[in-house]
Structures are given as structure tokens and as C-alpha cells.
Design an enzyme around this catalytic site. Sequence first.
Site, PDB file in Angstrom:
ATOM      1  N   GLN A  50       0.816  -1.215   0.000  1.00 42.88           N
ATOM      2  CA  GLN A  50       0.000   0.000   0.000  1.00 42.88           C
ATOM      3  C   GLN A  50       0.850   1.266   0.000  1.00 42.88           C
ATOM      4  OE1 GLN A  50      -2.671  -1.546   3.384  1.00 42.88           O
ATOM      5  NE2 GLN A  50      -4.002  -0.162   2.251  1.00 42.88           N
ATOM      6  N   LEU A  93      -7.633   1.743   3.458  1.00 42.30           N
ATOM      7  CA  LEU A  93      -7.055   3.058   3.172  1.00 42.30           C
ATOM      8  C   LEU A  93      -6.772   3.226   1.687  1.00 42.30           C
ATOM      9  CD1 LEU A  93      -4.595   3.457   6.195  1.00 42.30           C
ATOM     10  CD2 LEU A  93      -6.839   4.528   5.881  1.00 42.30           C
ATOM     11  N   GLU A 135      -4.947  -7.678   5.711  1.00 40.49           N
ATOM     12  CA  GLU A 135      -3.595  -7.198   5.371  1.00 40.49           C
ATOM     13  C   GLU A 135      -2.797  -8.256   4.622  1.00 40.49           C
ATOM     14  OE1 GLU A 135      -3.340  -4.169   5.505  1.00 40.49           O
ATOM     15  OE2 GLU A 135      -4.961  -3.805   6.919  1.00 40.49           O
TER      16      GLU A 135
HETATM   17 NI    NI Z   1      -6.525  -2.609   3.039  1.00 37.93          NI
END
Ligand code: NI
Length: 157
Positions: A50, A93, A135
Amino acid sequence: MRREILVYPDPFLARKAVPVGAVDDRIRTLIRDMFETMYASEGIGLAAPQVGVGKRVVVLDVSPVDETIAPVAVVNPEIVLRNGSVTGVEGCLSVPGVQGEVCRAETVEVRGMDEQGNPLRIRAAGILSRALQHEIDHLEGILFIDRLSSSAAASAK
Ligand code: NI
């Protein structure tokens, strides 16, 4: 140092991350930066892809949901046991403004290394279980929107 969070549909988010060889200072800096970036965005978990790093590193701090659980970083996390299944709402996010219901294992056991390179084993239920699975999916290039139930996916798109 805070890092930029990649946002869907950035193709990097769909790439599979590679295992970390040695947990060195570079990895520890990455972990520190990931925590800082996650906290700045008020997230409860973040995976290295990310922030544009294709390595198998995740950080989690689910204390806003369950204050009894301490922050944790896991290098090369691997789910070795899964039990049950439970549906719950997730966000990410990297997919701002979208939430959806995802079915996950109810409990998981995850093995990996901590930020010192020592073996780490986590038995998780509840929000930590869900966040770990979310995750670790990122490390496989999988986003939660890939796992939405069909009705939820229809309303998200
Ligand atoms: Ni995520």
C-alpha cells in the site's frame, strides 16, 4: 517518515509481494514509516504494498476497536490455521469511501517474524483476525473489494 498510500486502481496493489530475506534496519525503517502512515490516516492496518513496497510486511493496531490488543508488525506473515467463518464490514485506506461485507475465517493462527527477526505466532479472533486476513490479502495483491458478497459488490460499483 510518512509515506504515500497507493489508491485503487493503482496496478501495484494487484501485485504479489516477495518475502523479506533478513529483517534489517531498512525493514525496521519501513515498519516505523508504515505505523506513522497508518496512524496519520487513522487506519487499523497497513500492508507494505500500500506504500509501494513489494515486500511481505504488515502492521496492525486495532486498539481503536479493541483496546486490549497491542500494536504489532509481522514480517512474512503466513496463516497456518483458520477456523469458522464470519461476515463483517471492512474498509481500506487504499479504497477510500468504500465499505463492504466480507466473509473471513473467524479465528486464525499467523506465523512470521517480529521487527527483530524473531519468530512470532499470533492466535487471533475478532477484529485482529479480520485485520490480519485483510492485510495478508494485500500481500497477494487481493483487495477486500475482490471479496465482497455479490449483493454488496453490486452496490459498491
Ligand atoms: Ni486494506
